[in-house]
Enzyme design. Sequence first.
Site, mmCIF file in Angstrom:
data_model
loop_
_atom_site.group_PDB
_atom_site.id
_atom_site.type_symbol
_atom_site.label_atom_id
_atom_site.label_comp_id
_atom_site.label_asym_id
_atom_site.label_seq_id
_atom_site.Cartn_x
_atom_site.Cartn_y
_atom_site.Cartn_z
ATOM 1 N NE ARG A 109 33.793 33.827 37.284
ATOM 2 C CZ ARG A 109 34.582 34.864 37.511
ATOM 3 N NH1 ARG A 109 34.515 35.499 38.669
ATOM 4 N NH2 ARG A 109 35.426 35.281 36.590
ATOM 5 C CE LYS A 200 41.975 32.683 33.819
ATOM 6 N NZ LYS A 200 40.514 32.656 34.085
ATOM 7 C CG HIS A 213 37.957 43.165 35.547
ATOM 8 N ND1 HIS A 213 39.089 42.603 36.088
ATOM 9 C CD2 HIS A 213 37.158 42.126 35.217
ATOM 10 C CE1 HIS A 213 38.966 41.289 36.095
ATOM 11 N NE2 HIS A 213 37.800 40.977 35.569
ATOM 12 C CG ASP A 287 39.779 38.409 29.852
ATOM 13 O OD1 ASP A 287 38.800 37.833 30.374
ATOM 14 O OD2 ASP A 287 40.699 38.904 30.519
#
Length: 518
Positions: A109, A200, A213, A287
């Site tokens: 990130r 996850k 997504h 999520d």
Amino acid sequence: MNKIPSTSEALKSLSISEKVGQLFMPAAFINDTEEEIQQLEKLISNHHVGGLCFFHSRASAATNFEGKKKVIKNENSFEVLKNLIIRYQKAATYPLLISIDAEWGLAMRIENTPQYPYAITLGANLKNIDLTFEVGKQIAKDCKAAGIHWNLSPVVDINTNPNNPVIGYRSFGDDKENVVSLATAYVKGTQSEGVLTSIKHFPGHGDTATDSHLGLPVIDKTKAELLANELYPFQQLINEGVDSVMVGHLSVPALTNNTNLPSSINKDIITGVLRNEMGFDGVVISDALNMHAVSKNYTTPGELEWLAFDAGNDVLCFAEYIEDGIQMILENATEAQINKSIERIWTLKEKAFRNITLDKGLTDPSSLNRKIAEQSLTLLHGTTSSIASFRNTNYCTLTLKRFGTEQTNQEILDNLIEMRKEIENESEILLLLTPPQIKPNNNFGFLQEEIDFVNEMIDLKKVVLYHFGNPYALKVLNTSKTTATVIAYQNFKEFQDVATEHFSGTLESKGKLPVSLS
């Protein structure tokens, strides 16, 4: 930072609206404007949100997966991250639980921070599980240096679908026992530094061909099949003791009577299967609720947040409608329901803030990455002797690498013309290949002309191929026709050095491909 009260104190002293605010974990971005930072500070202060999940920028967040917005680069990203965390903590009445997706390090990130190998690389390294423990440990140190308590990883999805558009390289492999052993080592390494984890994407995102997504993946298997495969790693790690489970946005008809509801907002799947059948009573986190698999179907502000909470999620990650969500939960939930989630969340907070010490600096990944490179290097096709014979020829070295560089299609095609000329009279070629991107969309970023060029080269000449990237990218190449194909998995310097030593004959390949490419 304000002192955190005990769980029993929190249950008594927080108002009901403060408790509901604690369920929310909005996104925070290191490249926000001052105006956006102040808006989030106000949200934290006024609505008592329980935590934050950090992302790089709004342009790189989940729903910009299509890449329509320009991503800003920030040379001073780590200092910005640290300062924002301090600033947001000051705005909070109760200490915030700070989280991030750092599957392969903060670099997932935050640029200019340590990067460790992808899960698929660790999956090639089954003979030395201790190295995966060290990866979890080192990443946890970097999280602490930033002020992050909760690493939302590892992925325990079993990647049985080679065409999976979103998991792939993020999975430890396609064998459930290997996934369990590596994920367990990663979790224990993280826990050894006092940092929280989250496995996850429950109930398993590995056998999907849709990216959640962008749309809702469907897993059309029987419950017996799911228990034997997808749910197996979750059950094994739950038995070992995990901090939290993240629920993905998946359609899994065999686990529910309401097939219209995705897993992330499905009470049959979260409360029924995860909690009641599998015995998990820890924190369940959704999520990202902005992902199109769910967000595009629930346009009434607050409705999605309420459905996610009512289904059994304790933490609502990347919730976009905080005020509306708080109001809808206050109107619809029972006090007992709210208190149960607060009890779980606060127990996690107490654990996170217990004996918390900020590490002073970031880790240096070089030494560990070198060890992993040595253990993971995989001879996919050919033999050591065929490489040795090739090495004694008058071979030509060709490097095809566009990773991290921006070129126009015309520039790429012009380069191909030059490369064709370069190898025209060569019969043996050492090809060093790095795919343009790690994700599989658009043939891993390759133009069809590039694929055709490489396959034509393999057809007409003797080629030894060293591949520095996601091994699934090899599916577009005729590797069975090469003299040898070697997978190095990453384009880090340490992996390049190991590949060089392997080609020179001073280092053996020890890795095993953790997935099937067919």
